[in-house]
Design a protein around this motif. Sequence first.
Motif, PDB file in Angstrom:
ATOM      1  N   LEU A   9       0.826  -1.200   0.000  1.00 50.88           N
ATOM      2  CA  LEU A   9       0.000   0.000   0.000  1.00 50.88           C
ATOM      3  C   LEU A   9       0.865   1.257   0.000  1.00 50.88           C
ATOM      4  N   ALA A  10       1.983   1.201   0.711  1.00 46.01           N
ATOM      5  CA  ALA A  10       2.854   2.373   0.825  1.00 46.01           C
ATOM      6  C   ALA A  10       3.608   2.668  -0.458  1.00 46.01           C
ATOM      7  N   THR A  11       3.926   1.622  -1.227  1.00 42.50           N
ATOM      8  CA  THR A  11       4.763   1.810  -2.417  1.00 42.50           C
ATOM      9  C   THR A  11       4.001   1.741  -3.731  1.00 42.50           C
ATOM     10  N   SER A  12       2.792   1.169  -3.722  1.00 43.32           N
ATOM     11  CA  SER A  12       1.989   1.031  -4.953  1.00 43.32           C
ATOM     12  C   SER A  12       2.808   0.505  -6.124  1.00 43.32           C
ATOM     13  N   PRO A  13       3.331  -0.719  -6.018  1.00 42.89           N
ATOM     14  CA  PRO A  13       4.082  -1.267  -7.154  1.00 42.89           C
ATOM     15  C   PRO A  13       3.151  -1.580  -8.320  1.00 42.89           C
ATOM     16  N   VAL A  14       3.734  -1.881  -9.459  1.00 45.10           N
ATOM     17  CA  VAL A  14       2.938  -2.296 -10.607  1.00 45.10           C
ATOM     18  C   VAL A  14       2.254  -3.620 -10.270  1.00 45.10           C
ATOM     19  N   ARG A  15       0.945  -3.654 -10.455  1.00 45.75           N
ATOM     20  CA  ARG A  15       0.200  -4.898 -10.284  1.00 45.75           C
ATOM     21  C   ARG A  15       0.039  -5.566 -11.640  1.00 45.75           C
ATOM     22  N   VAL A  16       0.253  -6.868 -11.662  1.00 42.51           N
ATOM     23  CA  VAL A  16       0.202  -7.645 -12.894  1.00 42.51           C
ATOM     24  C   VAL A  16      -0.798  -8.787 -12.702  1.00 42.51           C
ATOM     25  N   VAL A  17      -1.917  -8.717 -13.395  1.00 35.74           N
ATOM     26  CA  VAL A  17      -2.931  -9.759 -13.319  1.00 35.74           C
ATOM     27  C   VAL A  17      -2.913 -10.528 -14.633  1.00 35.74           C
ATOM     28  N   GLU A  18      -2.849 -11.856 -14.526  1.00 39.62           N
ATOM     29  CA  GLU A  18      -2.765 -12.700 -15.719  1.00 39.62           C
ATOM     30  C   GLU A  18      -3.907 -13.705 -15.756  1.00 39.62           C
ATOM     31  N   SER A  19      -4.313 -14.027 -16.979  1.00 38.67           N
ATOM     32  CA  SER A  19      -5.268 -15.102 -17.231  1.00 38.67           C
ATOM     33  C   SER A  19      -4.714 -15.935 -18.378  1.00 38.67           C
TER      34      SER A  19
END
Length: 292
Positions: A223-233
């Motif tokens: 939450l503090a750093t907000s990294p890139v989120r990667v969602v895969e299907s």
Amino acid sequence: MDVTSPCIGVCTLDPVTNWCRGCGRDGTEIVDWRKQPREWRDAVWRAIPERLAAMGVACQRLDWSTDDIRDFVARICAEGQGTWVMGVVGAVAEFTAAPGHAVEISREGEEIAARTEGGALRMRIDDSVRALTFDPPETAAPRIVLAVSQEQRQLPVAPALADLGPDDAALMDDAGRLFDLGLARKEGRFCVRVGPGAAAEALKAAEGLSFGEALPRIGGPLLATSPVRVVESALGRLEVSGAIPPPGASSPPGPHTHLLPDYIATGRALPVGMDLPKGYLPGAIFYPPRAG
């Protein structure tokens, strides 16, 4: 161009109507599908929605070829209309352009990629992909589900938080290591891409823990750093780089993610009322713009 078959892999004839509960055809139409002329098959396609509705069947395949699906994805993304969602209930990424932001599109072979401020999307659309809808035939702008045959394509499943190493498939210019948060779901996985720092250290320390065990340890640093989120299907991946809103705050306009443990615990891959036929994995859902 040949007419797409309505078959979705559910091959059970309704005892009352004698129509297949998967494709809406009767036995003779199924057997003769490849023998009959295009006009005959077009007429059957037009009759299918009413037949499925009469049997109370929600899921129906759209009369789209593989090229039709690619063209639809490219056009919708380029127009910046609606929202694409990848993931499972409670752990999703959403690709939509914020007001005033353009979308860049690229096409290469089976792949279509889209990028806008704060997010990027890539899909590989081949003959294993089907375009389905669960909305009534009269719906002017239906929701579209792109489903993938799991016999032909499957997603790696991590039973616990795992360090996947450098992200060689990154869509956005962001160096770092990819960590799978360990949802242990075949329908989708939720990852984060981080550089050196507190978030990476917390993720490494939680490696091997289940998602439920790891979340209290990694939630604060993420939450503090907000990294890139990667969602895969099985269809592709969706990346989001915008800030993660604090608990109780609204999601920002444009690409964003949701990671909600209570919803994840339901075990659902898609929202209620959108159950896929056996043998398919959810790839992405398209939600049209809201009226008004």
